[in-house]
Design an enzyme around this catalytic site. Structure first.
Site, mmCIF file in Angstrom:
data_model
loop_
_atom_site.group_PDB
_atom_site.id
_atom_site.type_symbol
_atom_site.label_atom_id
_atom_site.label_comp_id
_atom_site.label_asym_id
_atom_site.label_seq_id
_atom_site.Cartn_x
_atom_site.Cartn_y
_atom_site.Cartn_z
ATOM 1 N N ASP A 113 -14.209 -27.434 17.122
ATOM 2 C CA ASP A 113 -15.330 -26.490 17.274
ATOM 3 C C ASP A 113 -14.797 -25.134 17.733
ATOM 4 O O ASP A 113 -13.742 -25.054 18.361
ATOM 5 C CB ASP A 113 -16.360 -27.008 18.284
ATOM 6 N N ASN A 134 -18.722 -29.861 8.699
ATOM 7 C CA ASN A 134 -20.118 -29.734 9.113
ATOM 8 C C ASN A 134 -20.457 -28.390 9.752
ATOM 9 O O ASN A 134 -21.629 -27.992 9.757
ATOM 10 C CB ASN A 134 -20.391 -30.890 10.098
ATOM 11 N N TYR A 164 -28.204 -17.949 3.528
ATOM 12 C CA TYR A 164 -27.990 -19.336 3.972
ATOM 13 C C TYR A 164 -28.168 -20.297 2.797
ATOM 14 O O TYR A 164 -27.335 -21.174 2.545
ATOM 15 C CB TYR A 164 -28.975 -19.661 5.092
ATOM 16 N N LYS A 222 -25.382 -22.770 1.017
ATOM 17 C CA LYS A 222 -25.530 -24.232 0.962
ATOM 18 C C LYS A 222 -25.603 -24.738 -0.485
ATOM 19 O O LYS A 222 -25.119 -25.841 -0.780
ATOM 20 C CB LYS A 222 -26.757 -24.659 1.767
ATOM 21 N N THR A 264 -31.501 -29.414 16.737
ATOM 22 C CA THR A 264 -30.195 -28.905 17.177
ATOM 23 C C THR A 264 -30.364 -27.449 17.600
ATOM 24 O O THR A 264 -31.442 -26.862 17.461
ATOM 25 C CB THR A 264 -29.167 -28.963 16.032
#
Ligand code: NAD
Length: 257
Positions: free
Chosen positions: A37, A90, A156, A160, A191
């Site tokens: 991360d 991810n 975005y 994707k 999240t």
């Protein structure tokens, strides 16, 4: 679930949300985890959670948009655990809602660098190790925004859609080389991405359904990250041995609507 015991998995964006849940789930299934991360503190928290539950994990500081950083992540997996069997690519960002004409070039570049180039960079570094071993499984995180247009989220959604095309194409390249590559398309999930969209310091776990701009969900609720992790773990298991090149919607029925 079959096939994760003793494997080595890297998870990007594992300091939070879906990545943390999949790292924890892989560890529960017996895998060793490289927790990667850009935020060191939360990454170490994930390692602590895995170790407290009896698992084995190591943290690596990662920026997926930097190929040298991605190569270091793969080196850590090989140096620490002797190989690389599973990758959940991810890490992703969402920079807010705006019309396409209001997107600054620097914001466009940053989002595409993390969400799309990052997935390419990860696969480029991971695949040679997996090919040398003759086996490996990759799951990329796409989005429901990869399966339909999303007004206000064009950069975005474009990033994707790119992840889906990349996943399909690379899966075909490696279909006869013992490596499976799939993606998940999460619907709205509790999240930080959703919490930030809601504004303030909202705890993602307490998000009400209507804070999301993406609330057109037939099941009428937001997902828990663990509901994504279960599907990722399945795709990485030998139970999914004949699945490659697919993007699995995990979306409470959205894609069916
Ligand atoms: P999150 O913000 O909780 O987690 C994202 C993680 O990625 C964070 O830990 C962050 O520090 C890390 N990260 C960000 N930029 C990075 C970089 N350059 N290098 C390495 N790590 C980086 O959000 P999440 O919802 O768990 O997001 C995970 C993935 O799921 C993303 O790709 C996101 O686009 C996708 N997704 C989320 C939802 C949702 O509703 N939450 C829906 C569809 C898709």
């Amino acid at each position: 679930m079959n096939g994760l015991d003793g494997k080595t998995a890297v998870v990007t964006g594992a300091g939070s949300g879906i990545g943390r849940a999949s790292a924890q789930r892989f560890a529960e299934e017996g895998a060793n985890i490289v927790v990667a991360d850009i935020v060191e503190e939360t990454g170490h928290e994930t390692v602590d959670l895995i170790e407290a539950a009896g698992g084995d994990a190591v943290f690596v500081d990662l920026d997926v948009s930097d190929t040298a950083s991605v190569e270091r992540m793969v080196d850590v997996a090989v140096d620490t655990y002797g190989g690389l069997d599973i990758a959940h690519n991810n890490a992703g960002i969402l920079t807010g809602f705006s019309d396409v004409t209001d997107i600054e070039e620097s914001d466009w570049d940053q989002l595409l660098d993390v969400n799309l180039k990052g997935v390419w960079a990860c696969m480029k570094a991971e695949l040679p190790i997996m090919e040398e071993q003759g086996s490996g499984v990759i799951v990329n995180t796409a989005s429901e925004s990869a399966l339909a247009g999303m007004g206000g989220l064009s950069s975005y959604s474009a990033s994707k859609h790119g992840v889906v095309g990349l996943t399909k194409s690379v899966a075909l390249e490696y279909a006869t080389r013992g490596i499976r590559i799939n993606a998940i398309a999460p619907g709205p999930t509790k999240t930080n991405i959703q919490a930030n969209t809601a504004g303030g310091d909202t705890d993602p776990r307490s998000l009400p359904f209507d804070t999301s701009a993406m609330t057109d969900v037939p099941m009428d609720r937001i997902a828990d990250p663990e509901e994504m992790a279960g599907v990722v773990a399945f795709l990485c298991s030998s139970d999914a041995s004949y699945i490659t090149g697919h993007t699995i919607p995990v979306d409470g029925g959205q894609a069916a609507d």
